[in-house]
Design an enzyme around this catalytic site. Structure first.
Site, PDB file in Angstrom:
ATOM      1  N   LYS A 211      28.466  63.611  14.206  1.00  0.00           N
ATOM      2  CA  LYS A 211      27.014  64.100  15.164  1.00  0.00           C
ATOM      3  C   LYS A 211      26.057  63.057  14.757  1.00  0.00           C
ATOM      4  O   LYS A 211      25.240  62.599  15.300  1.00  0.00           O
ATOM      5  CB  LYS A 211      26.870  65.463  14.638  1.00  0.00           C
TER       6      LYS A 211
ATOM      7  N   GLN B  64      26.146  73.836  10.549  1.00  0.00           N
ATOM      8  CA  GLN B  64      27.522  73.746  10.738  1.00  0.00           C
ATOM      9  C   GLN B  64      28.344  74.964  10.543  1.00  0.00           C
ATOM     10  O   GLN B  64      28.044  75.419   9.342  1.00  0.00           O
ATOM     11  CB  GLN B  64      28.059  72.373  10.108  1.00  0.00           C
TER      12      GLN B  64
ATOM     13  N   ASP C 267      22.482  74.376  19.422  1.00  0.00           N
ATOM     14  CA  ASP C 267      24.021  74.777  19.673  1.00  0.00           C
ATOM     15  C   ASP C 267      23.782  75.829  20.485  1.00  0.00           C
ATOM     16  O   ASP C 267      24.977  76.171  21.132  1.00  0.00           O
ATOM     17  CB  ASP C 267      24.282  75.358  18.312  1.00  0.00           C
TER      18      ASP C 267
HETATM   19  N1  GUN Z   1      31.804  74.485  14.029  1.00  0.00           N
HETATM   20  C1  GUN Z   1      32.872  73.991  15.074  1.00  0.00           C
HETATM   21  N2  GUN Z   1      32.340  73.729  16.313  1.00  0.00           N
HETATM   22  C2  GUN Z   1      30.825  74.082  16.088  1.00  0.00           C
HETATM   23  C3  GUN Z   1      29.753  73.680  16.711  1.00  0.00           C
HETATM   24  O1  GUN Z   1      29.856  73.400  18.127  1.00  0.00           O
HETATM   25  N3  GUN Z   1      28.547  74.056  16.262  1.00  0.00           N
HETATM   26  C4  GUN Z   1      28.310  74.416  14.913  1.00  0.00           C
HETATM   27  N4  GUN Z   1      27.278  74.524  14.517  1.00  0.00           N
HETATM   28  N5  GUN Z   1      29.458  74.487  13.949  1.00  0.00           N
HETATM   29  C5  GUN Z   1      30.694  74.462  14.567  1.00  0.00           C
END
Ligand code: GUN
Length: 280
Positions: A53, A97, A120
């Site tokens: 990311k 996350q 998100d």
């Molecule tokens: N863990 C797995 N996929 C995601 C996501 O799209 N966003 C976040 N914040 N955590 C994750």
């Protein structure tokens, strides 16, 4: 029928090029879109996701901050960090996350994020807006899948879409987006009885089960569009999806590979959401 591959990597590259131009424009106006990513603990998969990311942010000229904490931090400490980021003028998007350590309540943490910085799309305010069909921040994986379907010109109106998985991150928002686009939506999950009899009715099959090679040709109708959200490791430790690709490809009209399908689109939509937040 031999299915065409939906090249998520190529679609993502095209989209990132467009976003990069938007970022340049915003910078000229004195705004550099900024994303803060919070990672708690040292789960290897989460570390990889977060690294990817960040790399993508830098690639398109955005500002990105990684805030990394030991898994022993308290919930209160994390909430304080988020309160500070909510006020930070250089940060337009905040991503925590998931999963978080067991002693931290993820819903409480998500609710503490300013909905205007919730890139998100997990905050109940944004979830609610999605349900009532208002413009909102939409979770990145389902949003990326919609972009892919648009890229192949798949009209969802009246189509039967079957979504396997009911998570807040993928399954539930995916179904809602498809419903908003006039598909007939069926949700399947771990308690669903006779899964193949339902998936065989799907014009569009989206699998977010998390089991390597679970979806065989037997689960798929001839000519269906098959989207694989799985990010699994097979018995050799190799990254693989939920779908038995070589077999299902013989039946599908379109199919996404793993890697190179949904994954790159998810990251790109995070960038898109952060740029959108910066514009707001
Ligand atoms: N863990 C797995 N996929 C995601 C996501 O799209 N966003 C976040 N914040 N955590 C994750």
């Amino acid at each position: 029928m031999v299915g065409q591959i939906i090249d998520g990597k190529a679609i993502a590259t095209k989209k990132k090029r467009e976003l990069s131009q938007t970022v340049d424009g915003l910078k000229k106006e004195g705004v550099t879109p900024g994303l803060a990513v919070i990672l708690v603990g040292n789960d290897p998969a989460s570390q990889t996701y977060v690294r990817n990311k960040q790399k993508a942010c830098v690639e398109i000229g955005m500002h990105s901050e990684l805030i990394q904490y030991d898994e022993t931090i308290t919930e209160e400490f994390l909430l304080n960090t988020i309160a500070e980021l909510n006020e930070d003028k250089n940060i337009h998007g905040i991503l925590v996350q998931l999963p978080l350590p067991n002693h931290i309540n993820p819903n409480k943490v998500i609710k503490s994020i300013d909905p205007r910085k919730d890139v998100d799309g997990f905050h109940p305010y944004n979830v609610g807006k999605l349900v009532i069909g208002e413009e909102s921040f939409v979770p990145c994986t389902p949003l990326g899948i919609i972009e892919m379907l648009e890229e192949i010109g798949f009209d969802l109106t009246g189509k039967h879409a079957v979504v396997i998985g009911r998570s807040t991150i993928v399954g539930k928002p995916m179904g809602q987006l498809l419903l908003n686009k006039n598909a007939t939506v069926t949700y399947c999950h771990s308690k669903t009885k006779d899964l193949p009899s339902i998936t065989r009715q799907a014009d569009l099959l989206i699998s977010a089960i998390g089991q390597p090679y679970e979806i065989t040709a037997d689960y798929v109708k001839e000519g269906a569009v098959v989207i694989d959200v799985g990010m699994n490791r097979n018995e050799h430790g190799k990254l693989c999806g939920d779908v038995l690709f070589d077999e299902v490809k013989q039946k599908a009209s379109y199919i996404t590979p793993v890697p190179g399908g949904v994954g790159p689109m998810t990251i790109t939509m995070l960038l898109a959401n952060t740029v959108k937040a910066a514009k707001l």
